[in-house]
Design a protein around this motif. Sequence first.
Motif, short mmCIF file in Angstrom:
data_model
loop_
_atom_site.label_atom_id
_atom_site.label_comp_id
_atom_site.label_asym_id
_atom_site.label_seq_id
_atom_site.Cartn_x
_atom_site.Cartn_y
_atom_site.Cartn_z
N GLU A 10 0.83 -1.21 0.00
CA GLU A 10 0.00 0.00 0.00
C GLU A 10 0.87 1.27 0.00
OE1 GLU A 10 -2.55 1.50 -0.84
OE2 GLU A 10 -4.11 0.75 0.51
N THR A 11 0.31 2.35 -0.56
CA THR A 11 0.97 3.66 -0.48
C THR A 11 0.03 4.62 0.25
OG1 THR A 11 0.02 4.17 -2.64
CG2 THR A 11 2.31 3.37 -2.60
N ALA A 67 -0.13 8.27 -0.22
CA ALA A 67 -0.01 9.64 -0.76
C ALA A 67 -1.25 10.48 -0.42
CB ALA A 67 0.18 9.57 -2.28
N THR A 68 -2.43 9.88 -0.48
CA THR A 68 -3.65 10.64 -0.21
C THR A 68 -3.68 11.10 1.25
OG1 THR A 68 -4.73 9.18 -1.79
CG2 THR A 68 -6.17 10.60 -0.48
N ASP A 106 -3.92 4.41 0.00
CA ASP A 106 -4.53 4.90 -1.25
C ASP A 106 -5.53 3.91 -1.84
OD1 ASP A 106 -3.04 7.25 -1.17
OD2 ASP A 106 -1.31 6.26 -2.09
N ARG A 107 -5.14 2.62 -1.91
CA ARG A 107 -6.03 1.62 -2.50
C ARG A 107 -7.19 1.31 -1.55
NH1 ARG A 107 -1.23 -0.35 -5.72
NH2 ARG A 107 -0.23 0.87 -4.11
#
Length: 311
Positions: free
Chosen positions: A71-72, A74-75, A92-93
Amino acid sequence: MSVLALAGGVGGAKLCLGLARVLSPDDLQIVVNTGDDEEFYGLHVSPDLDTVMYTLAGLANPYTGWGITGETFATLEHLGKLGEDTWFGLGDRDMATHIVRTNMLRQGKSLSEVTSRLYRSLGVEHPVAPMTDDRVRTKAVTNIGTLEFQTYFVKHRCEPVVRDLVFDGSGSASMSEAFSKALSDRSVLVYCPSNPLLSMAPILAVPGVESAIKSFSGVTIAVSPIVGGKALRGPAAKLLEELGEDVSCVGVARRYSGICDVFILDDLDRHHADEIRSLGMVPVVVDTIMNTEQDKIDLARIVLEVAGVAH
Ligand code: GDP
Ligand code: FO1
Ligand code: CA
């Protein structure tokens, strides 16, 4: 054999994965705690439903047990820049899951309908339902005040001393349709090794659940989440202690007394077998630690074998 499995998050999801590998979608109904649900950044998050979903879909983060692997964030980072308090880590996902859920709920769909759509979209064929479509929210009454569940669990890392747990809204909640149907037509009920106070208690607090289990016509089997007097992760042991209950598999078994036929405890706890028997349950001692997928399948097979014998 037709099974109803009750689950919370990480511990529950492990056994559910094993059960899903050995049972067809027709033979397994999973029902999940929703007391952990909460709104963040305007989105409806259902941590336990999502932990089970990502686990069954093969997407779960193997280190945390919750969230999506690789997972990232950024949001979340940008939400922080915009002045939001970002202690609850939505990836994000993962965020996409909550956007779809929130939109569908706003359009008037039930949480059961939303859950089916999300699971199907990720390729999960086994039916999974929330314990209720109504709003139930776990609150922790602690030494620093009454805290919403995720504030207690994530923000304060389960550090406050808990004096009581409240399942807000559960008095007027109804079982989801799938839950109530499974309680009347399944032949085996499995209490997965989930936190008895935070994951199982909210499910059992939904009106009608305990009495339906008491008149359940099949076999009821619990797997202890407490191994060698400790929780493998999370606050189960700390909470049992703070609430004055036995910090052992016996403390867990006592909670299922009268609603459970067979209690599976770990090899490390074999010396507790007689106490389990005196609570009116048949003790079964096996290795309950599920690290690999094969461990999960092996334990699921044992549960089903025991159910077959007890039937
Ligand atoms: P949460 O909602 O994410 O906290 O997860 P659950 O309530 O479903 O499960 C938490 C419990 O799972 C903890 O008390 C752990 O001790 C237990 N647990 C985690 N992994 C295992 C395992 O491999 N075997 C057993 N027996 N219990 C486990
Ligand atoms: N647990 C954490 O300890 N920190 C987090 O930032 C966090 C974010 C999160 C996001 C989505 C989700 O479905 C679960 C998340 N969890 C996080 C886990 C979760 O809040 C708890 O494990 C459960 O509610 C306890 O069952
Ligand atoms: Ca949980």
